[in-house]
Write an enzyme that holds these catalytic residues in place. Sequence first.
Site, mmCIF file in Angstrom:
data_model
loop_
_atom_site.group_PDB
_atom_site.id
_atom_site.type_symbol
_atom_site.label_atom_id
_atom_site.label_comp_id
_atom_site.label_asym_id
_atom_site.label_seq_id
_atom_site.Cartn_x
_atom_site.Cartn_y
_atom_site.Cartn_z
ATOM 1 N N HIS A 131 -6.014 3.063 -4.255
ATOM 2 C CA HIS A 131 -5.976 3.233 -2.799
ATOM 3 C C HIS A 131 -6.373 4.665 -2.408
ATOM 4 O O HIS A 131 -6.026 5.117 -1.325
ATOM 5 C CB HIS A 131 -4.580 2.903 -2.284
ATOM 6 C CG HIS A 131 -4.489 2.677 -0.802
ATOM 7 N ND1 HIS A 131 -5.443 2.003 -0.071
ATOM 8 C CD2 HIS A 131 -3.516 3.048 0.104
ATOM 9 C CE1 HIS A 131 -5.086 1.966 1.200
ATOM 10 N NE2 HIS A 131 -3.923 2.598 1.330
ATOM 11 N N HIS A 163 -5.241 9.363 0.610
ATOM 12 C CA HIS A 163 -5.329 8.573 1.836
ATOM 13 C C HIS A 163 -6.158 9.230 2.945
ATOM 14 O O HIS A 163 -5.769 9.210 4.120
ATOM 15 C CB HIS A 163 -3.929 8.254 2.364
ATOM 16 C CG HIS A 163 -3.849 6.956 3.115
ATOM 17 N ND1 HIS A 163 -4.209 6.823 4.442
ATOM 18 C CD2 HIS A 163 -3.438 5.720 2.726
ATOM 19 C CE1 HIS A 163 -4.019 5.584 4.846
ATOM 20 N NE2 HIS A 163 -3.554 4.876 3.805
ATOM 21 N N ASP A 190 0.814 -1.213 0.000
ATOM 22 C CA ASP A 190 0.000 0.000 0.000
ATOM 23 C C ASP A 190 0.853 1.270 0.000
ATOM 24 O O ASP A 190 2.047 1.250 0.323
ATOM 25 C CB ASP A 190 -0.903 0.036 1.230
ATOM 26 C CG ASP A 190 -2.089 -0.914 1.122
ATOM 27 O OD1 ASP A 190 -2.135 -1.709 0.157
ATOM 28 O OD2 ASP A 190 -2.955 -0.857 2.008
ATOM 29 N N ASP A 191 0.184 2.392 -0.340
ATOM 30 C CA ASP A 191 0.658 3.770 -0.124
ATOM 31 C C ASP A 191 1.732 4.237 -1.082
ATOM 32 O O ASP A 191 2.196 5.378 -0.973
ATOM 33 C CB ASP A 191 1.165 3.966 1.310
ATOM 34 C CG ASP A 191 0.056 3.833 2.338
ATOM 35 O OD1 ASP A 191 -1.106 3.640 1.943
ATOM 36 O OD2 ASP A 191 0.366 3.919 3.547
ATOM 37 N N HIS A 204 3.630 -2.394 3.004
ATOM 38 C CA HIS A 204 3.608 -1.054 2.420
ATOM 39 C C HIS A 204 4.827 -0.844 1.532
ATOM 40 O O HIS A 204 5.904 -1.402 1.786
ATOM 41 C CB HIS A 204 3.545 0.002 3.520
ATOM 42 C CG HIS A 204 2.245 0.003 4.262
ATOM 43 N ND1 HIS A 204 1.939 -0.957 5.213
ATOM 44 C CD2 HIS A 204 1.155 0.805 4.169
ATOM 45 C CE1 HIS A 204 0.716 -0.733 5.678
ATOM 46 N NE2 HIS A 204 0.225 0.327 5.069
#
Length: 472
Positions: A333, A337, A282-283, A427
């Site tokens: 995603h 965020h 992620d991210d 991540h």
Amino acid sequence: MTTLTKRKALARGFLVVLLLLIFWIGSIIAWNNRSSGEEIVPEKLAAGSGPSIDGSPKPPPGMRAYTVIIDAGHGGHDPGATGASGDYERDYTLSLSRKVFELLQAEPMFEPLLTRSDDTFVELEDRAAFANEWEADAFLSIHGNTYEDSSVSGTETLYLNENSVLLAETMQRHVVEATGFRDRGVKKQQLKVLSLTEMPSALIEIGYLTNAEQEADMLSLEGQATAAQAVVDGLKRYFEIAEEPAGGNSQETGKAEEPAIENKIYYNGQASDGKRTALTFDDGPDDVVTPRILDILKENKIKATFFMLGSQAAAHPEVVRRIVDEGHAIGNHSWSHPRFNDITMEEARKQINDTQQKLEEIAGVRPSLFRPPYGALDEEKEELVYEMKLAIVNWSVDTMDWSGLSAPDILELVREQIWPGGIILQHSSGGKDHELSNTIEALKQIIPELSEQGYSFVTVPELLHLSDSQPQ
């Protein structure tokens, strides 16, 4: 002479009375002993709860009867949850369990037993001991859920051991499809009754009794009939799959039609597909951590899935293109965020749309997957994502790598949570040290260790049998 005769008669009478008294006392002791034995496994001798006897259905030739334990949660002095109407969970679980039991009795392939058939309390240890003593083929505990927010609803199934994953998945799928309740997924959880049973075991939370609308459905005769039949159908399907030869496939040969995205949150793939797992990151992307992850994946010839932030993709388009060119899957995603529960519907739509458009612009791919930031999504936003034809994907293995946890600790979390079909969360950007050195070191150990255990690594679309992109 007459006096002697009378004395003999009195003696005989006294002897008869004494014998009757001894017999009566013995009967009481025997009854008490039997009753005390039933307190340990209260339904072992319950009418109709034992294995087949003359006059009951027999399995067809070649089919063995499966012993299934149906456990009505709570009971007696333990009422369980208090529903929106004020009714207790113990009464709901008993009513539904009896209906399941009656349906199973009519099926030749089952020998059902109940852990309780009335409003009595049974210790968790005794429920498990009962199942173990009968060498049951499956143990299913039936419950109703509760939460402080009365709007929360849905079905979830809990398991503990790897041999129980298939049972939990099958029960969850059948109950959700039959009731139409929100799919809250299958989750691993340390519960005493599941830890002590020696056979595949699951605990199903049919729905939320604290949600007035859902409770009304659960308590209705029609709702219970539907749920009971779904449980029985799920058990049938579970044993059909479990008995399939190794490497067999219940689907027809040839290329199967690609399943449509379901209106649910995906936490994992199907255990029946074998020891497959998906690495997700992620991210990202960034130009420090993400390339190092890609190098490790390339060295090991493994494909993974990257859930990207639109802002990060815009800042590092060359890394996005490398991810796609090397055969990895990508997912949305959000753009920046945010916590989706704290933003408006319009803001949520823009977060997703802007990211979709940017990824398509950079790599020519419009993702079919969406992972909400923090894994949190209220029901209104969930419906929005469904309307946008995206699969909502969370995870079943949380490495907590973003928190600065050490590589050995990350590896231990993976060991504790992994099972066939698992989705592993890590991540590819951010983290406490902004370099995620712990993620890199853990990844170098996760891949060989799981490979040695027989796991293969696939992308999330492969794991879930979904398309890797939306039509352009």
